[in-house]
Scaffold this motif. Structure first.
Motif, PDB file in Angstrom:
ATOM      1  N   PHE A  86       0.808  -1.219   0.000  1.00 15.68           N
ATOM      2  CA  PHE A  86       0.000   0.000   0.000  1.00 15.68           C
ATOM      3  C   PHE A  86       0.844   1.274   0.000  1.00 15.68           C
ATOM      4  N   GLY A  87       2.169   1.127  -0.066  1.00 14.41           N
ATOM      5  CA  GLY A  87       3.062   2.286  -0.161  1.00 14.41           C
ATOM      6  C   GLY A  87       2.851   3.341   0.907  1.00 14.41           C
ATOM      7  N   ASP A  88       2.597   2.970   2.141  1.00 12.62           N
ATOM      8  CA  ASP A  88       2.380   3.893   3.284  1.00 12.62           C
ATOM      9  C   ASP A  88       1.065   4.679   3.203  1.00 12.62           C
ATOM     10  N   ILE A  89       0.261   4.437   2.170  1.00  9.38           N
ATOM     11  CA  ILE A  89      -1.013   5.166   2.049  1.00  9.38           C
ATOM     12  C   ILE A  89      -1.941   4.749   3.189  1.00  9.38           C
ATOM     13  N   LEU A  90      -1.968   3.435   3.469  1.00  7.32           N
ATOM     14  CA  LEU A  90      -2.769   2.928   4.580  1.00  7.32           C
ATOM     15  C   LEU A  90      -1.897   2.786   5.821  1.00  7.32           C
ATOM     16  N   SER A  91      -2.376   3.267   6.943  1.00  4.88           N
ATOM     17  CA  SER A  91      -1.623   3.122   8.200  1.00  4.88           C
ATOM     18  C   SER A  91      -1.667   1.659   8.630  1.00  4.88           C
ATOM     19  N   PRO A  92      -0.610   1.174   9.298  1.00  2.00           N
ATOM     20  CA  PRO A  92      -0.619  -0.214   9.794  1.00  2.00           C
ATOM     21  C   PRO A  92      -1.830  -0.482  10.695  1.00  2.00           C
ATOM     22  N   ALA A  93      -2.222   0.535  11.484  1.00  2.00           N
ATOM     23  CA  ALA A  93      -3.370   0.369  12.400  1.00  2.00           C
ATOM     24  C   ALA A  93      -4.655   0.109  11.615  1.00  2.00           C
ATOM     25  N   PHE A  94      -4.819   0.812  10.476  1.00  2.00           N
ATOM     26  CA  PHE A  94      -6.037   0.655   9.679  1.00  2.00           C
ATOM     27  C   PHE A  94      -6.072  -0.701   8.988  1.00  2.00           C
ATOM     28  N   SER A  95      -4.961  -1.090   8.345  1.00  2.00           N
ATOM     29  CA  SER A  95      -4.969  -2.388   7.644  1.00  2.00           C
ATOM     30  C   SER A  95      -5.121  -3.533   8.644  1.00  2.00           C
ATOM     31  N   ALA A  96      -4.540  -3.378   9.859  1.00  2.00           N
ATOM     32  CA  ALA A  96      -4.696  -4.409  10.891  1.00  2.00           C
ATOM     33  C   ALA A  96      -6.146  -4.479  11.363  1.00  2.00           C
ATOM     34  N   TRP A  97      -6.774  -3.303  11.565  1.00  2.00           N
ATOM     35  CA  TRP A  97      -8.181  -3.257  12.019  1.00  2.00           C
ATOM     36  C   TRP A  97      -9.096  -3.885  10.984  1.00  2.00           C
TER      37      TRP A  97
END
Length: 367
Positions: A353-364
């Motif tokens: 996702f090239g840093d577009i999505l935060s790790p917290a969001f993709s994990a959630w």
């Protein structure tokens, strides 16, 4: 490199008024404080109260607490707010596109803003396209702008940018007018200007077949936010513009109105208040504009340099095309070169996702 292109010209093919628009409705909000700290909720909400005129926009330039926005904030604050909303409602925030208002503004005005370019990064995740500004491009543009030589007698780019923030400070209150002490209202001229603090509205809207969730800063509310979430909010957008003395000035002002309209239209802001200033940065008069009537006003009484229906029809067609173009894994670039009549879309990274999505969001979203 495989580049897909979407033609902006001729704009005549986007004429007419057949596109359905979903009225923007606030679904969540967040705030940044004076230290640029993120907070869920409306702690930075401000209330409009007109300034005393004439107003000197130069005052306090030497104490301006300016936000350094060169760092890449991605979509983090918007995604954090969406996580909180999904936890609260127990439902996924469904949308075809999730982005900042600034990105949608650039797309909406593209048919009549040929001179300027833009670069955005995008990725597709769980059937939603997430779009952010390409930060490196944004910083390059800012340096170019700052290095521009201004005509003799004109204020510097930095000072003119300050004038906009100073005008906002002169127009805003921390609470509604009624409980605000008179001395607080009258001391706004002395207040130190800080542009880190922001109230950001997150709205659900739609253009044509594309469902959109947008986050964007709102300057103020006219009265108070209504208790019922479905009721429209009387938002106010604050702008400054040079006084109009000639046909050339009028042309420049109408081009400005395109951006004013697009920004307010996208977030559902019904009223724009323009402070007209002289070349020395003194506000002499205010004008209230209704966002919804601006396209008609420009078409009927102005030079007709832009058409709101064409903008909306173009955006509907482009966003539908974009949804069919960006697919699968990876990071994409959405680019319009300066003076170019086409928008280009191409892949810059095959995976992730090239840093577009935060790790917290993709994990959630992956739980």
């Amino acid at each position: 490199m495989n580049i897909s292109t979407f033609n902006i010209q001729p704009t005549s093919r986007f004429a007419g008024s057949n596109t359905t628009i979903r009225r923007p409705r606030e679904i969540a909000c967040f705030s940044y404080d004076d230290q640029r700290q993120f907070h869920l909720g409306e702690t930075s909400l401000r209330y409009y109260y007109p300034p005393r005129l004439p107003a000197d926009l130069n005052r306090g330039f030497d104490t301006f607490q300016q936000l350094d926005d060169s760092a890449d904030e991605h979509l983090d604050a918007l995604l954090q707010t969406i996580i909180a909303l999904e936890k609260e409602t127990g439902k996924k925030c469904e949308a075809d596109i999730i982005t900042w208002r600034g990105m949608m503004t650039k797309i909406l005005v593209a048919p009549f803003d040929i001179m300027n370019g833009f670069e955005m990064n995008a990725t597709r995740f769980q059937d939603t396209i997430f779009i952010e500004e390409n930060n490196a491009y944004k910083n390059e543009q800012k340096i170019r702008q700052r290095n521009q030589r201004m005509p003799p007698g004109m204020a510097s780019q930095d000072l003119m940018a300050y004038w906009g923030y100073k005008f906002e400070t002169l127009c805003l209150l921390r609470q509604p007018w009624d409980p605000t002490p008179r001395e607080e209202i009258e001391s706004r001229e002395e207040q130190i200007v800080n542009n880190s603090s922001q109230y950001c509205s997150v709205v659900r809207t739609g253009i044509g077949s594309t469902r959109i969730v947008i986050g964007g800063e709102v300057d103020a509310v006219w009265d108070c936010k209504p208790d019922r979430k479905e009721d429209p909010i009387h938002w106010v957008e604050l702008k400054t513009s040079a006084e109009i003395h000639s046909d050339r000035d009028m042309l420049k002002y109408e081009r400005k109105l395109l951006k004013f309209w697009a920004q307010s239209f996208l977030l559902g802001v019904p009223k724009i208040i323009v402070g007209f200033r002289d070349q020395q940065g003194i506000i002499r008069r205010l004008e209230e504009l209704e966002t919804s009537s601006l396209p008609v006003k420009v078409k009927k009484y102005g030079k007709g340099v832009w058409d709101g229906n064409i903008c909306i029809n173009f955006a509907a067609a482009f966003l539908e095309w974009l949804r069919n173009t960006i697919h699968g894994d990876g990071t994409w670039r959405i680019r319009k070169l300066e003076k170019s009549p086409v928008i280009e879309v191409f892949k810059v990274e095959e995976h992730g996702f090239g840093d577009i999505l935060s790790p917290a969001f993709s994990a959630w979203r992956s739980t």
